[in-house]
Structures are given as C-alpha cells and as structure tokens.
Design an enzyme around this catalytic site. Structure first.
Site, PDB file in Angstrom:
ATOM      1  N   GLU A   1      -3.152   7.508   8.015  1.00 29.26           N
ATOM      2  CA  GLU A   1      -3.988   8.304   7.117  1.00 29.26           C
ATOM      3  C   GLU A   1      -5.035   9.044   7.940  1.00 29.26           C
ATOM      4  O   GLU A   1      -5.411   8.597   9.024  1.00 29.26           O
ATOM      5  CB  GLU A   1      -4.748   7.403   6.132  1.00 29.26           C
ATOM      6  CG  GLU A   1      -3.933   6.726   5.077  1.00 29.26           C
ATOM      7  CD  GLU A   1      -4.801   5.859   4.162  1.00 29.26           C
ATOM      8  OE1 GLU A   1      -5.969   5.573   4.526  1.00 29.26           O
ATOM      9  OE2 GLU A   1      -4.311   5.446   3.097  1.00 29.26           O
TER      10      GLU A   1
ATOM     11  N   HIS B   1     -15.055  -6.843   6.830  1.00 26.57           N
ATOM     12  CA  HIS B   1     -14.189  -6.627   5.651  1.00 26.57           C
ATOM     13  C   HIS B   1     -14.377  -7.698   4.583  1.00 26.57           C
ATOM     14  O   HIS B   1     -13.540  -7.875   3.712  1.00 26.57           O
ATOM     15  CB  HIS B   1     -12.707  -6.551   6.058  1.00 26.57           C
ATOM     16  CG  HIS B   1     -12.432  -5.461   7.036  1.00 26.57           C
ATOM     17  ND1 HIS B   1     -12.549  -4.128   6.695  1.00 26.57           N
ATOM     18  CD2 HIS B   1     -12.131  -5.495   8.343  1.00 26.57           C
ATOM     19  CE1 HIS B   1     -12.290  -3.388   7.763  1.00 26.57           C
ATOM     20  NE2 HIS B   1     -12.045  -4.184   8.773  1.00 26.57           N
TER      21      HIS B   1
ATOM     22  N   ARG C   1      -6.200  -8.555  -9.901  1.00 21.39           N
ATOM     23  CA  ARG C   1      -6.832  -9.848 -10.231  1.00 21.39           C
ATOM     24  C   ARG C   1      -8.248  -9.589 -10.730  1.00 21.39           C
ATOM     25  O   ARG C   1      -8.753  -8.463 -10.594  1.00 21.39           O
ATOM     26  CB  ARG C   1      -6.901 -10.722  -8.972  1.00 21.39           C
ATOM     27  CG  ARG C   1      -7.865 -10.152  -7.948  1.00 21.39           C
ATOM     28  CD  ARG C   1      -8.009 -10.963  -6.683  1.00 21.39           C
ATOM     29  NE  ARG C   1      -9.068 -10.449  -5.828  1.00 21.39           N
ATOM     30  CZ  ARG C   1      -8.911  -9.447  -4.953  1.00 21.39           C
ATOM     31  NH1 ARG C   1      -7.727  -8.886  -4.804  1.00 21.39           N
ATOM     32  NH2 ARG C   1      -9.919  -9.006  -4.229  1.00 21.39           N
TER      33      ARG C   1
ATOM     34  N   LYS D   1       0.836  -1.205   0.000  1.00 15.84           N
ATOM     35  CA  LYS D   1       0.000   0.000   0.000  1.00 15.84           C
ATOM     36  C   LYS D   1       0.871   1.255   0.000  1.00 15.84           C
ATOM     37  O   LYS D   1       0.506   2.261  -0.608  1.00 15.84           O
ATOM     38  CB  LYS D   1      -0.901  -0.003   1.250  1.00 15.84           C
ATOM     39  CG  LYS D   1      -1.691  -1.301   1.449  1.00 15.84           C
ATOM     40  CD  LYS D   1      -2.734  -1.517   0.376  1.00 15.84           C
ATOM     41  CE  LYS D   1      -3.463  -2.828   0.550  1.00 15.84           C
ATOM     42  NZ  LYS D   1      -2.800  -3.961  -0.124  1.00 15.84           N
TER      43      LYS D   1
HETATM   44  C1  MV4 Z   1      -9.974   3.400   5.625  1.00 17.37           C
HETATM   45  C2  MV4 Z   1     -11.214   3.720   6.239  1.00 17.37           C
HETATM   46  C3  MV4 Z   1     -11.394   5.024   6.681  1.00 17.37           C
HETATM   47  N1  MV4 Z   1     -10.411   5.947   6.552  1.00 17.37           N
HETATM   48  N2  MV4 Z   1      -9.020   4.332   5.501  1.00 17.37           N
HETATM   49  C4  MV4 Z   1     -10.743  -1.320   5.250  1.00 17.37           C
HETATM   50  C5  MV4 Z   1      -9.809  -2.364   4.667  1.00 17.37           C
HETATM   51  C6  MV4 Z   1      -9.024  -1.653   3.648  1.00 17.37           C
HETATM   52  N3  MV4 Z   1      -9.519  -2.013   2.337  1.00 17.37           N
HETATM   53  C7  MV4 Z   1      -9.187  -0.200   3.913  1.00 17.37           C
HETATM   54  N4  MV4 Z   1     -10.295  -0.049   4.823  1.00 17.37           N
HETATM   55  C8  MV4 Z   1     -10.635   1.183   5.300  1.00 17.37           C
HETATM   56  N5  MV4 Z   1      -9.730   2.153   5.168  1.00 17.37           N
HETATM   57  C9  MV4 Z   1      -9.231   5.580   5.973  1.00 17.37           C
HETATM   58  N6  MV4 Z   1      -8.270   6.522   5.847  1.00 17.37           N
HETATM   59  C10 MV4 Z   1     -12.182   2.722   6.367  1.00 17.37           C
HETATM   60  C11 MV4 Z   1     -11.886   1.463   5.916  1.00 17.37           C
HETATM   61  C12 MV4 Z   1     -12.907   0.441   6.089  1.00 17.37           C
HETATM   62  C13 MV4 Z   1     -13.487  -0.130   4.989  1.00 17.37           C
HETATM   63  C14 MV4 Z   1     -13.092   0.235   3.715  1.00 17.37           C
HETATM   64  C15 MV4 Z   1     -13.703  -0.367   2.639  1.00 17.37           C
HETATM   65  C16 MV4 Z   1     -14.689  -1.329   2.831  1.00 17.37           C
HETATM   66  C17 MV4 Z   1     -15.059  -1.692   4.084  1.00 17.37           C
HETATM   67  C18 MV4 Z   1     -14.475  -1.109   5.191  1.00 17.37           C
HETATM   68  C19 MV4 Z   1     -14.850  -1.476   6.478  1.00 17.37           C
HETATM   69  C20 MV4 Z   1     -14.247  -0.882   7.550  1.00 17.37           C
HETATM   70  C21 MV4 Z   1     -13.263   0.081   7.352  1.00 17.37           C
END
Ligand code: MV4
Length: 512
Positions: free
Chosen positions: A200, A235, A292, A116
C-alpha cells in the site's frame, strides 16, 4: 430471549458481559482456567466451570471444552468477548452446528473480513475508499517494485492474514524493498502461517479512527459514531476517546456511511468496528474490519447512551434494532484508560502478583470496568489488563479534568501499574491540544523518559508519599474496620472515613 448465556472469556470483559446478562434477567455461565479459580468473573457468575490449565490453548481457546460446558450448562447462547475465540470463524461455526447461538457475526462474515486482501477485494466492489495499492498478495519482487514505482514511495508492505503491525514493513526507497519484502513474508509465515504480503501507499503519521457499527438480522445497519484510537504503543491501544477531536458532523456522516457499506458488503450482523487510517488532510481510508466487540466499546456507550452488550444480546435473539440512524445522538466526550499490570520503569513489562491494596476512583462521570479485586493474584499467563477507567464529561476539557481527578484517587498496591502514564498523557500540551497521531505516544515517551524516570509505580513522588501515609493509616485504622476502602459505607462520623483520612493525610503531607 435467552435464559442462560455462556461467556467464553475472562477478566474485565467477562465481568462486563455478565453484568449485562444480570440486568436482562439472564443467567451467566462462565468458564475458568486453574489460575482463574478465584477470579472476579467466577465470583459474580451464576455458574462456573473449570476448563483446564492456565495455557489459553488448553482452556479459553479450546473450542470443544467450551462447547461441552455450553451443553452441560444448557446455555442458549455464547458471548465470546474480545480476543481468544471472538474472531475465530471455526468457533462461530461450531456454535451454530451445536445449536448454541454465537453472539456475534456469522462465520461467513468473519471469513470475509478475516483476510485483509479479501476485505479489500470486497471493498473494490463497493466503492469504499482504501489506501492505493494491491488487493492481492504480491507474486514477485519485480511486481512489488513496479507497483511501488506506480504508487510512489514510501510504501507499506503488509501481511494479508496480519494484524497489530505483525508482518508490516515501511519502505522508503527501492533499494530497501527486496530485504523488506523477504522479512515481511517470513514474519507473516511465522506469525500467521500465511506468507501472503500485499503493498500500500504509506500514510505517514496517520490517525487511527474507527467507526462502531451495529446490524440486526433483518437488514438494518447503523453507525454509532467514531473512536479516536491513535494513542498506541507497539500497536497496542493505550487510551481511546470518543468522539474524535478532528471529526465533525459531516465527516462522521461520510465515514459512517462508508462503514455501513462495508458491513452490508460482508452481510455483517451484530456489533462490529470498521477501522480507518486518516491522513493529515483528513482523508480517510478503509483499513480493516474487526468482527467483535472491542475493548474500547464503553466510550461509544457513554456518548450515545446505548448499552452495546444489551443490544448484541437482543440482536442475537432475533430482535430488530430498536432505533434508526436518525435517532442516534452523540453527546459529551469520553476517554478510556487501559489500566495494565505493567512496570513503567521496566519497559512496561508485565507486573503480576497479589493486589495488596486497591483504592478505586468513583464520583461524577467516572466508570470503571474492572476484572480484579483487592487480594487477588494477577496471573502472568494472560494479557495484563486489570481494568478500564473511563471518564465522561460535557466536553473534552471537562473529561480530561475528571479523568485526572480520578487517576489521583486510583492506587493499586502490591504490583506495578501504568497509572502514571495516563497522568503524563493528560497533562501533555500536545494531547490537550488534540495534536494526536499514531506516533504521539512514542514521541511523548521519548521526551519524558529523560525527565520522569523513577516515578513511583502509580504516579509522581508526592502521590507515592500520600499513598504510603494512607497505607500506613489503613494498616492501623483498617483493623478497627471504621475505614472503608473505597469510600462506601462503614463510616462512623456520618461521612466516609476514607475521605477524612485521605484529606488528613494529604493536608498533613502538604503542610510539611
Ligand atoms: C498503515 C500505516 C500507514 N500507511 N498502512 C498498523 C497495524 C495495522 N492495523 C495497520 N497499521 C498501519 N497501517 C499504511 N498504508 C500505519 C499503520 C500503523 C498504525 C495504524 C493504526 C494504529 C497504529 C499504528 C501504528 C503504526 C503503524
């Protein structure tokens, strides 16, 4: 063009890919572990090779065993599906070294997007919007505290090698920062063998919207529209839809152009997905790129009329994209339900076992990508995804009604499934109003846990009774094989017996 493709996967995606192979006149070779000997992808393949015991590390994740089968079978190319080795740069490289075409990006492109922080560093050079924060791992608590002060709380700590929320911590105040940083680091080390953690600005209640991209090996990259993936539990995506209810043509163009820039920066080829977080003001921020084909690719296929696996295979064979960006059209609305062998009344724990009865939906606007059949034993060893039920309609309202109708036709006997969860989602007022964000499902499940415990395993009480009557009737009538289980053929009265029996059962039941 390839003559033979090895599919290094199992379940519904292996069946889905081998269908594309057969439609293109390409032989499909599959691999299977001991518990998958009788599985659907083995039954439908042209050639099937055993690769070892159930444990994925001994079978579907074993690079050498898979390449041995490629050599023995004479496969020209390998399709990795999703999960398993699909984003493993070593595997992509090993295929290239063995002279077998990997149907996906190069190992270098995977590497560029695999971390990332590396991805964020690449984005810094291309002006792609990403969430304010650091693009390198935090060196110390002091640095973390200083950056957090700059960007403002709440902040999100994340594992650079992470994904799926592992190693992620939401921090609301400096007092919690030190313990959160230590926890994130140790979870990252435990989960990924890499303790690098970055920080972040936290986006509260974001939407997760992802953009499908497709790039050939001649420098042409297009976007194929977005998917709304906010309905997640722990997730894990549960239900996806396309297009996103909050993305209009102008926003789609802006997000699509950013996604293309991300793909081009990584010298990406084949099918990929750029993930974004979208805040309440519809600002979007680059999150990560998935290198993918995704589970949820069918919703994009339905609204664009494109077959993404056909296109993946043609790109890997060196063909140019057969269309330009201006020819991509979005029409209608699609929603995908991931049908899992899970017990909704037991915290959605996996529910393996024999499928003793399988009544499946079909009819207008219904697609089912399934990896199972009646009589098959769902193993405990893998992700319990049974099938994907995808509904398509002219607009979101029609799609919801179609999917609701289809879910009422769906019955899986012998194991528990999450089918009832989709009935609840589709009739939820906030869902129908498209009031979605990544917290939606948790909120809905907390609300409905109070009211709807103890529903039967496939839905509400009535459906359970109808199903019991039907199962009884199948037990009696089924022996005279005048009853066809999925409404196809076998009828004696000129129309499907299943229809008349189902109707008779539900009419009788309704009269009581
Ligand atoms: C975040 C966020 C809020 N703010 N980043 C979850 C796993 C990864 N794909 C990134 N994720 C998140 N990153 C910031 N700066 C909230 C999440 C997040 C989330 C993101 C996408 C889909 C589902 C989620 C569930 C919880 C938190």
């Amino acid at each position: 063009m390839f003559k033979k493709i090895l599919i290094a996967n199992r379940g519904e995606i292996a069946v889905r890919v081998l269908r594309a192979c057969h439609e293109m006149g390409i032989a499909a070779v599959v691999v299977y572990s001991d518990v998958d000997r009788a599985s659907l992808h083995v039954r439908k393949a042209d050639e099937a090779y055993p690769i070892g015991p159930a444990a994925a590390s001994e079978s579907y994740l074993n690079i050498q065993k898979i390449l041995d089968v490629a050599a023995r079978s004479g496969a020209d190319a390998i399709h990795p599906g999703y999960g398993f080795l699909s984003e493993n740069a070593k595997f992509a490289q090993a295929c290239a070294d063995a002279g077998v075409k990997f149907i996906g990006p190069t190992a270098a492109a995977m590497e560029a997007m695999g971390s990332k922080t590396r991805a964020r560093q690449a984005m810094e050079r291309t002006g792609v919007p990403f969430v304010p924060g650091t693009s390198r791992g935090l060196e110390s608590f002091e640095q973390a505290a200083q950056v957090a002060e700059q960007i403002g709380y709440p902040v999100m700590l994340k594992a650079a090698a992470g994904g799926g929320g592992k190693g992620m911590r939401l921090v609301h105040a400096e007092a919690d920062l030190k313990s959160a940083l230590d926890a994130a680091r140790s979870e990252a080390e435990r989960s990924f063998g890499d303790s690098e953690v970055y920080i972040e600005k936290a986006i509260l209640n974001p939407r997760h919207i992802e953009m499908q991209v497709l790039a050939d090996e001649h420098g042409n990259t297009v976007y194929l529209g977005e998917r709304e993936c906010s309905l997640q539990r722990r997730h894990q995506k549960v239900m996806e839809e396309a297009p996103s209810p909050i993305v209009d043509a102008e926003m789609r163009r802006r997000m699509g152009e950013v996604a293309v820039r991300v793909a081009e920066a990584a010298h990406y080829t084949n099918a990929g997905t750029v993930e974004f977080l979208v805040d309440q003001e519809r600002n979007f921020y680059f999150l990560e790129m998935n290198t993918r084909l995704q589970v949820e690719h069918p919703v994009t296929e339905l609204i664009t009329g494109l077959d993404l696996v056909h296109l993946q295979i043609r790109i890997a064979a060196g063909e140019k994209l057969p269309f330009g960006q201006e020819e991509v059209r979005i029409r209608g609305h699609a929603m995908e339900c991931r049908i899992y062998a899970e017990d909704p009344d037991n915290n959605y724990f996996p529910s393996p076992g024999k499928i003793t009865l399988l009544l499946t939906p079909s009819g207008p606007g219904i697609r089912r990508d399934s990896g199972v059949y009646e009589g098959w034993h769902v193993p405990i060893d893998y992700d319990p995804l049974l099938a994907k039920l995808i509904g398509y309609g002219t607009d979101r309202t029609q799609t919801i009604s179609r999917l609701t109708r289809a879910l009422n036709e769906y019955f899986v006997g012998g194991i528990k499934t999450n089918i009832s969860l989709f009935r609840r989602i589709l009739r939820d007022a906030d869902f129908q109003a498209a009031e979605l964000d990544t917290g939606f499902l948790d909120r809905m499940l907390k609300r409905s846990d109070a009211g709807e415990k103890g529903q039967d395993q496939n839905g509400d009480a009535r459906a359970a009774e109808v199903a019991a009557i039907a199962a009884g009737m199948f037990a009696v009538l089924g022996a005279s094989d005048s009853v066809s289980r999925n409404g196809a053929g076998g009828s004696t009265s000129g129309k499907s017996d299943t229809d008349s029996n189902w109707k008779a059962a539900s009419r009788r039941e309704a009269l009581q």
